[in-house]
Write a protein that holds these residues in place. Sequence first.
Motif, PDB file in Angstrom:
ATOM      1  N   ILE A   1       0.836  -1.200   0.000  1.00 48.34           N
ATOM      2  CA  ILE A   1       0.000   0.000   0.000  1.00 48.34           C
ATOM      3  C   ILE A   1       0.874   1.255   0.000  1.00 48.34           C
ATOM      4  O   ILE A   1       0.587   2.232  -0.712  1.00 48.34           O
ATOM      5  CB  ILE A   1      -0.947  -0.002   1.215  1.00 48.34           C
ATOM      6  N   ALA A   2       1.940   1.248   0.793  1.00 45.26           N
ATOM      7  CA  ALA A   2       2.842   2.410   0.821  1.00 45.26           C
ATOM      8  C   ALA A   2       3.461   2.640  -0.552  1.00 45.26           C
ATOM      9  O   ALA A   2       3.545   3.783  -1.036  1.00 45.26           O
ATOM     10  CB  ALA A   2       3.928   2.192   1.872  1.00 45.26           C
ATOM     11  N   LEU A   3       3.884   1.551  -1.211  1.00 44.05           N
ATOM     12  CA  LEU A   3       4.473   1.681  -2.546  1.00 44.05           C
ATOM     13  C   LEU A   3       3.436   2.170  -3.554  1.00 44.05           C
ATOM     14  O   LEU A   3       3.731   3.004  -4.426  1.00 44.05           O
ATOM     15  CB  LEU A   3       5.044   0.328  -2.982  1.00 44.05           C
ATOM     16  N   LEU A   4       2.197   1.672  -3.430  1.00 49.15           N
ATOM     17  CA  LEU A   4       1.135   2.083  -4.344  1.00 49.15           C
ATOM     18  C   LEU A   4       0.851   3.582  -4.222  1.00 49.15           C
ATOM     19  O   LEU A   4       0.753   4.297  -5.229  1.00 49.15           O
ATOM     20  CB  LEU A   4      -0.132   1.280  -4.039  1.00 49.15           C
ATOM     21  N   LEU A   5       0.740   4.076  -2.990  1.00 44.33           N
ATOM     22  CA  LEU A   5       0.477   5.501  -2.779  1.00 44.33           C
ATOM     23  C   LEU A   5       1.647   6.362  -3.271  1.00 44.33           C
ATOM     24  O   LEU A   5       1.438   7.445  -3.843  1.00 44.33           O
ATOM     25  CB  LEU A   5       0.207   5.765  -1.298  1.00 44.33           C
ATOM     26  N   THR A   6       2.860   5.887  -3.054  1.00 41.45           N
ATOM     27  CA  THR A   6       4.030   6.629  -3.532  1.00 41.45           C
ATOM     28  C   THR A   6       4.033   6.716  -5.053  1.00 41.45           C
ATOM     29  O   THR A   6       4.278   7.791  -5.628  1.00 41.45           O
ATOM     30  CB  THR A   6       5.322   5.948  -3.039  1.00 41.45           C
ATOM     31  N   CYS A   7       3.751   5.606  -5.703  1.00 47.78           N
ATOM     32  CA  CYS A   7       3.705   5.592  -7.169  1.00 47.78           C
ATOM     33  C   CYS A   7       2.617   6.530  -7.689  1.00 47.78           C
ATOM     34  O   CYS A   7       2.812   7.231  -8.696  1.00 47.78           O
ATOM     35  CB  CYS A   7       3.467   4.172  -7.676  1.00 47.78           C
ATOM     36  N   GLN A   8       1.479   6.557  -7.004  1.00 52.91           N
ATOM     37  CA  GLN A   8       0.395   7.442  -7.426  1.00 52.91           C
ATOM     38  C   GLN A   8       0.812   8.904  -7.309  1.00 52.91           C
ATOM     39  O   GLN A   8       0.544   9.721  -8.207  1.00 52.91           O
ATOM     40  CB  GLN A   8      -0.852   7.197  -6.562  1.00 52.91           C
ATOM     41  N   ALA A   9       1.464   9.252  -6.192  1.00 54.38           N
ATOM     42  CA  ALA A   9       1.881  10.640  -5.994  1.00 54.38           C
ATOM     43  C   ALA A   9       2.912  11.062  -7.040  1.00 54.38           C
ATOM     44  O   ALA A   9       2.815  12.148  -7.636  1.00 54.38           O
ATOM     45  CB  ALA A   9       2.449  10.803  -4.583  1.00 54.38           C
ATOM     46  N   VAL A  10       3.904  10.214  -7.291  1.00 49.76           N
ATOM     47  CA  VAL A  10       4.939  10.531  -8.277  1.00 49.76           C
ATOM     48  C   VAL A  10       4.327  10.639  -9.669  1.00 49.76           C
ATOM     49  O   VAL A  10       4.660  11.536 -10.460  1.00 49.76           O
ATOM     50  CB  VAL A  10       6.063   9.473  -8.242  1.00 49.76           C
ATOM     51  N   SER A  11       3.392   9.717  -9.982  1.00 47.14           N
ATOM     52  CA  SER A  11       2.755   9.743 -11.294  1.00 47.14           C
ATOM     53  C   SER A  11       1.959  11.026 -11.484  1.00 47.14           C
ATOM     54  O   SER A  11       1.942  11.610 -12.576  1.00 47.14           O
ATOM     55  CB  SER A  11       1.831   8.526 -11.444  1.00 47.14           C
ATOM     56  N   ALA A  12       1.290  11.491 -10.418  1.00 51.73           N
ATOM     57  CA  ALA A  12       0.521  12.745 -10.511  1.00 51.73           C
ATOM     58  C   ALA A  12       1.436  13.930 -10.788  1.00 51.73           C
ATOM     59  O   ALA A  12       1.134  14.794 -11.619  1.00 51.73           O
ATOM     60  CB  ALA A  12      -0.259  12.958  -9.217  1.00 51.73           C
ATOM     61  N   VAL A  13       2.583  13.967 -10.084  1.00 49.18           N
ATOM     62  CA  VAL A  13       3.532  15.060 -10.299  1.00 49.18           C
ATOM     63  C   VAL A  13       4.072  15.027 -11.722  1.00 49.18           C
ATOM     64  O   VAL A  13       4.162  16.067 -12.406  1.00 49.18           O
ATOM     65  CB  VAL A  13       4.676  14.974  -9.268  1.00 49.18           C
ATOM     66  N   LEU A  14       4.424  13.841 -12.200  1.00 49.85           N
ATOM     67  CA  LEU A  14       4.939  13.717 -13.561  1.00 49.85           C
ATOM     68  C   LEU A  14       3.882  14.092 -14.591  1.00 49.85           C
ATOM     69  O   LEU A  14       4.186  14.695 -15.627  1.00 49.85           O
ATOM     70  CB  LEU A  14       5.422  12.281 -13.808  1.00 49.85           C
ATOM     71  N   GLY A  15       2.613  13.742 -14.329  1.00 58.03           N
ATOM     72  CA  GLY A  15       1.540  14.104 -15.252  1.00 58.03           C
ATOM     73  C   GLY A  15       1.393  15.608 -15.363  1.00 58.03           C
ATOM     74  O   GLY A  15       1.225  16.158 -16.473  1.00 58.03           O
ATOM     75  N   ALA A  16       1.418  16.291 -14.213  1.00 62.36           N
ATOM     76  CA  ALA A  16       1.315  17.749 -14.235  1.00 62.36           C
ATOM     77  C   ALA A  16       2.508  18.374 -14.953  1.00 62.36           C
ATOM     78  O   ALA A  16       2.354  19.311 -15.756  1.00 62.36           O
ATOM     79  CB  ALA A  16       1.220  18.273 -12.803  1.00 62.36           C
ATOM     80  N   ALA A  17       3.698  17.832 -14.678  1.00 59.08           N
ATOM     81  CA  ALA A  17       4.900  18.354 -15.337  1.00 59.08           C
ATOM     82  C   ALA A  17       4.823  18.159 -16.842  1.00 59.08           C
ATOM     83  O   ALA A  17       5.181  19.062 -17.633  1.00 59.08           O
ATOM     84  CB  ALA A  17       6.143  17.670 -14.770  1.00 59.08           C
ATOM     85  N   GLY A  18       4.353  16.980 -17.276  1.00 59.98           N
ATOM     86  CA  GLY A  18       4.224  16.714 -18.704  1.00 59.98           C
ATOM     87  C   GLY A  18       3.227  17.631 -19.372  1.00 59.98           C
ATOM     88  O   GLY A  18       3.437  18.094 -20.508  1.00 59.98           O
ATOM     89  N   LEU A  19       2.139  17.937 -18.667  1.00 57.79           N
ATOM     90  CA  LEU A  19       1.132  18.811 -19.256  1.00 57.79           C
ATOM     91  C   LEU A  19       1.639  20.257 -19.360  1.00 57.79           C
ATOM     92  O   LEU A  19       1.430  20.927 -20.373  1.00 57.79           O
ATOM     93  CB  LEU A  19      -0.147  18.754 -18.422  1.00 57.79           C
ATOM     94  N   PHE A  20       2.324  20.709 -18.306  1.00 60.11           N
ATOM     95  CA  PHE A  20       2.913  22.047 -18.377  1.00 60.11           C
ATOM     96  C   PHE A  20       3.946  22.113 -19.499  1.00 60.11           C
ATOM     97  O   PHE A  20       4.028  23.119 -20.224  1.00 60.11           O
ATOM     98  CB  PHE A  20       3.570  22.407 -17.039  1.00 60.11           C
ATOM     99  N   ALA A  21       4.730  21.063 -19.653  1.00 61.46           N
ATOM    100  CA  ALA A  21       5.723  21.032 -20.727  1.00 61.46           C
ATOM    101  C   ALA A  21       5.038  21.037 -22.086  1.00 61.46           C
ATOM    102  O   ALA A  21       5.536  21.639 -23.048  1.00 61.46           O
ATOM    103  CB  ALA A  21       6.614  19.794 -20.584  1.00 61.46           C
ATOM    104  N   THR A  22       3.876  20.382 -22.190  1.00 62.18           N
ATOM    105  CA  THR A  22       3.136  20.373 -23.451  1.00 62.18           C
ATOM    106  C   THR A  22       2.680  21.774 -23.827  1.00 62.18           C
ATOM    107  O   THR A  22       2.793  22.196 -24.986  1.00 62.18           O
ATOM    108  CB  THR A  22       1.915  19.434 -23.343  1.00 62.18           C
TER     109      THR A  22
END
Length: 669
Positions: free
Chosen positions: A72-93
């Motif tokens: 569960i800890a790994l799942l939540l960490t992956c979700q948080a990192v993925s959200a940050v990367l998604g926002a970064a990718g969209l801003f970069a777009t």
Amino acid sequence: MAPTSTSTEAQAQAQSEAQSETEATDEELHWLADKRRIAAIEAISVNAMARRLPALVVRAFRLGWGIDRSSIALLLTCQAVSAVLGAAGLFATTGTVSALFGPGRVGDKLAHAAPSILVIAAAAGARSLLGITIRTITIHLSPRISREAEAAVLRATVAAELTAYDHAGYNDELEAADRGADACVDIIGQAQNLIAALASLLGAAGVLTVLHPALLPLLVLAALPQGVASVHAARVQFLANRAAVGDRRIMANLRWYIHVKRNADQVRSDTMGEFLLTKYDQVGRRLDASSRRAARQSARVSVIGAAASGLGTALVWAAMLWLVSTGRMSLPRGGAAVFALTAVSTSLHGLVGYGADLFRTGMYLDDWSTFLDTAGGHRPERGTETPQAPARITVENLGYAYPASERKALDGVTLHVERGEILALVGENGSGKTTLSKLLAGLYLPDTGSVRWDAHDTRALDPQALWRQVAVVPQDYARWPLTCRENITLGQPTAEGDAAVLRAADASGAADVVAKLRRGLSTLLAVEWMGGEELSGGQWQRLAIARAFHREAGLLVLDEPTAALDPRAEHRIFQNLRAIARERAVVLVTHRLTNVAVADRIVVLEDGKVLQEGTFAELVADGTGRFRELWDLQNERTGIPTQRTRPAHADADAPAHADTDTDAQEPAR
């Protein structure tokens, strides 16, 4: 033709009456379902969904946390990192679009866009890897959560009072809890999908707000109708499934009765196959009709919601084109807004869809958790005292009525049984013998009066501790798909091990059964499984008695213990019963009055009341008593028809002395 017509009319009338009876039953079931429907409708709304979703997400991850914290800890960490990367990718777009559509030479524009393109590529690759990790963890956790949820239902079922099964609706609540446990397999996936959609929405909303704040509220307005429709569809499906619990249980029972070996011979000899299949088909059609109605309602609302959302989306794009065409938004920003709008729209629809799925699962989970909290409303409310093997069990003014019956099964019963004593309970069917034995064993609690083990009322005793002091041979004994040893020890071996098992088997006559098994005590007694063996009814009954003899208990209850035994085996049981009773209080329930001669005292019951009490000799000597009446009926055969008289023409070659001797056929007087 008249008889045929009359027969047809009679059949039609019988079918009509049967149909009327069925319809009356269905109306009552529908009324119960409607009460649940009204309560559920009042509890389900868009506001309720918005309020409950955060709690459901927490609940989902809490279930997983209790099973595998690291995952569960790994799942939540992956979700948080993925959200940050998604926002970064969209801003970069948006940066890439602005650079490419801005003023200047192509080479300079590409040079300015290159860092953003690298960010987009890196974010996309990392998010793909994180997505694989998230799916792997979800696949790993989901069945474990569902299995633990099912185990929790089983624990609650075992913890419920035995009388729960006598209450209308308990089995429906149990069925609903089982469906809730099944739904738990989806809850982690739905929760993490909802979190992912929310994270993407926040990132895209941030970008869109920077580009032009007016677009965001319009987009939310466009998604709202579909959200309302999704919640309504989830509500319709849940209520349809909840109302169908009874019919699904009927179908499950019919399947069991049709294909289980225990009934297979009667299904064939009684030609019941077609009748049971017809019943199964009738219930199935009723379920199909309910499912079709729910599907039509869901589709109708979903179409309206989709149409409204489509109009809202068109309004958003029209607003964006108006902003660009009037110069309120630059063309490069308009191009970036296209990507942001697409991302926000996808995230909103995901949020609505995953939210509706999680909300529906949460409704099933409510059934599950409610059952766990209350054991279907029948969690034992007893004391915590630990009893020892009783020296004396006393019943005073005992009264008990089954929940579904208006008549008392026991009324004003007073008696006792002491250690070393055999007490026999006799009486006609329905007199209360088995009910009384269950109250003595603490399986039921009295409505009035008391059952006391020495100085302790059974209401004040810890039920598990009490039952460890009880050994019961019921009329319908369990045939566990376990080894012969486990069928005797019931998973609770004594310090003496197999020596105690074999001693109990010898006392019950089961030693001969064990000796004939392929692997002795280690033989699996389940013919349905590879290597298993099947026993006859009489052999199973010997094992059932052996398990009671093996159990180190202070109270032994034998309810028709020799019904399936031959005379030799029956004689052996009662021959050994006195030795077994030296350290126990023994209650014997039987219709075979010759067997109660072994008892120290006999209690005769009728309509839940004590009619007579005494020794075997005293009750037989009482010529006007009920015991003597039953004894005479069981031993008197003068009223039974004699053998048939052989017709004179049956055997023309028979010698003269073979003619029927009517005097010889007269019963002895």
